[in-house]
Design a protein around this motif. Structure first.
Motif, PDB file in Angstrom:
ATOM      1  N   UNK A  34       0.847  -1.192   0.000  1.00 51.83           N
ATOM      2  CA  UNK A  34       0.000   0.000   0.000  1.00 51.83           C
ATOM      3  C   UNK A  34       0.883   1.243   0.000  1.00 51.83           C
ATOM      4  N   UNK A  65       1.177   5.898  15.536  1.00 55.34           N
ATOM      5  CA  UNK A  65       0.840   5.733  14.132  1.00 55.34           C
ATOM      6  C   UNK A  65       0.303   7.062  13.608  1.00 55.34           C
ATOM      7  N   UNK A 107      -0.298   9.663   9.847  1.00 57.69           N
ATOM      8  CA  UNK A 107      -0.342   9.700   8.385  1.00 57.69           C
ATOM      9  C   UNK A 107       0.860  10.499   7.878  1.00 57.69           C
ATOM     10  N   UNK A 127       0.004   5.457   6.437  1.00 57.57           N
ATOM     11  CA  UNK A 127       0.261   5.449   7.885  1.00 57.57           C
ATOM     12  C   UNK A 127       1.644   4.869   8.184  1.00 57.57           C
ATOM     13  N   UNK A 152      -5.531   6.597   4.823  1.00 61.86           N
ATOM     14  CA  UNK A 152      -4.732   5.829   5.794  1.00 61.86           C
ATOM     15  C   UNK A 152      -3.723   4.890   5.147  1.00 61.86           C
ATOM     16  N   UNK A 153      -3.512   5.001   3.854  1.00 63.43           N
ATOM     17  CA  UNK A 153      -2.568   4.095   3.182  1.00 63.43           C
ATOM     18  C   UNK A 153      -1.118   4.531   3.368  1.00 63.43           C
TER      19      UNK A 153
END
Lengths: 96, 363
Positions: free
Chosen positions: A58, A78, A80, A71, A68-69
């Protein structure tokens, strides 16, 4: 309209290179740009694995804090990458 | 032109009643102050659970489930089954009492052993004292409500106007509704304005005892598969399901702040935190999930928590439908009954007279 990522184009210092690491790799970017942009320019399109499913790789898709790809882990949290401003010495790891 | 009926409110109730009336040969027009399905119809958590319906409404909820199943993919319908959990002896007692009554009212609810529960839902906490299961339970995607009904209205050739708040109602031989786009004339009037029913009825000089709850819903980031059924809590203070994309939707009726008159409500941290804590207690792996968004929606009710569905008192030709308590689940069905009633036919199940006394009674 919703703007989750502030427009801070004027804050990006194109001549001011800063170093950071991604999973231990030493990389370079420009002060003030988004971490997602710096990773993209350094050739890292694959930023995380999918939480499940058969499309494991991703990468940043929306660049506006929704998908959220992108993150990543920074200082145990965690976050972004597209909403993280690049600073000198940033230690970035993939989400496990 | 003059319509047979004007419907104020383009949520599930307003749109579904319009469809039934058009089937019966009437020409309705639907008016919404915003867009179709943007109130409670479009922002609720989408739970379709017989385990959280009032016993007296069970026949309506059972038929509502059938209609959601027929709407299918267009509304994101999934019959996943649902578990309701109790974490201590007091909650177990509550669960047994409530779910037994609902099972007697016709819901296919059964009590399940801990061993059965762990096989079916291995990611749940080990601290479950009692649990019930209903195979009919599931969910739909409430954010698809507006586009679904827009398509249905268009296919049926039913007139609708969005961004068309009614600012005054004049009753002579017919109803004349003032809107920013001009006057709408209709022989009859249906109020289906959800949490905004009180000010709308006030334009006709009728005081409806409608109040609004400010229910909170949250959604997490995508997670690995954690649950395949809807998860609820004996107190009703948790509903939870994981969507096909991995996100987990968490509700339970925790109260945010705000009023319908002020526009959108706001999320309150002092109620959001216990809501999320209960979700995390039920499924401990949620501890690592980030919440991406929380929002609120206004759920209308009256003091006895039964629906308003029938003739509006004191105003000939006017009707009201709302405050259903479980309106997402029951809405498509009770709207059919309402449509039949307005068409002069005997509804299959009784309606709920808006002119009643609203004496409070225990739930």
């Amino acid at each position: 309209m919703i703007r989750l990522v502030p427009n801070h184009a004027s804050k990006i210092k194109r001549r001011d290179k800063v170093g950071f690491t991604f999973d231990g790799l030493r990389l370079e970017g420009r002060r003030g740009e988004s971490l997602a942009a710096a990773l993209l320019q350094a050739g890292h399109l694959n930023l995380r694995t999918a939480p499940f499913g058969d499309a494991p790789a991703r990468g940043a898709f929306c660049h506006m804090g929704i998908c959220q790809e992108c993150a990543v882990r920074i200082e145990g949290r965690t976050v972004e990458a597209c909403r993280t401003e690049l600073t000198d010495g940033l230690v970035v790891e993939r989400v496990s | 032109m003059s319509y047979d009926i004007a419907i104020i409110g383009g949520g599930i109730m307003g749109c579904a009643t319009a469809l039934r009336l058009a089937e019966g040969g009437m020409h309705p027009i639907v008016l919404d102050q915003g867009d179709l399905g943007q109130g409670a119809s479009g922002v609720n958590a989408g739970t379709l659970s017989l385990q959280i319906k009032r016993v007296q409404l069970m026949p309506y909820a059972l038929r509502g489930h059938d209609l959601w199943a027929q709407m299918g993919d267009a509304v994101g319908f999934h019959k996943s089954g649902g578990y309701t959990l109790a974490f201590n002896a007091r909650e177990a007692e509550l669960l047994t009492e409530r779910q037994t009554l609902k099972a007697e009212a016709g819901a296919p609810i059964e009590f399940v052993s801990n061993a059965q529960l762990r096989r079916a839902a291995p990611n749940l906490t080990q601290n479950v004292v009692a649990a019930s299961y209903c195979a009919e339970d599931g969910y739909a995607n409430s954010s698809l409500t507006g586009q679904y009904y827009r398509g249905r209205l268009q296919d049926a050739g039913i007139a609708y106007r969005t961004h068309s708040p009614v600012t005054a109602i004049d009753k002579t031989t017919a109803f004349e509704l003032a809107t920013p786009q001009g006057t709408v004339r209709a022989k009859r009037l249906l109020l289906a304005a959800g949490a905004w029913l009180k000010p709308v009825a006030a334009m006709l000089g009728v005081d409806l005892p409608v109040q609004a709850r400010v229910n909170t819903v949250s959604v997490t980031e995508r997670m690995p598969p954690l649950m395949s059924s809807v998860i609820g809590h004996a107190t009703g203070l948790l509903t939870m399901k994981q969507k096909a994309n991995g996100t987990v939707l968490i509700g339970g009726g925790w109260q945010g702040r705000g009023t319908p008159q002020d526009g959108r409500g706001t999320v309150a941290s002092d109620t959001l935190r216990p809501n999320l804590a209960l979700a995390q207690y039920a499924v401990p792996s949620l501890g690592s999930a980030r919440v991406l968004r929380s929002w609120t929606g206004f759920e209308a009710n009256v003091p006895d928590f039964y629906p308003l569905a029938g003739a509006l008192p004191h105003v000939a030709g006017a009707y009201v439908l709302g405050c259903v308590r479980g309106g997402y689940t029951i809405g498509p069905y009770i709207s059919r009954l309402m449509g039949d009633f307005i068409l002069g036919q005997e509804p299959e199940l009784p309606l709920f007279d808006p002119g009643r006394a609203y004496t409070k009674e225990p739930t």
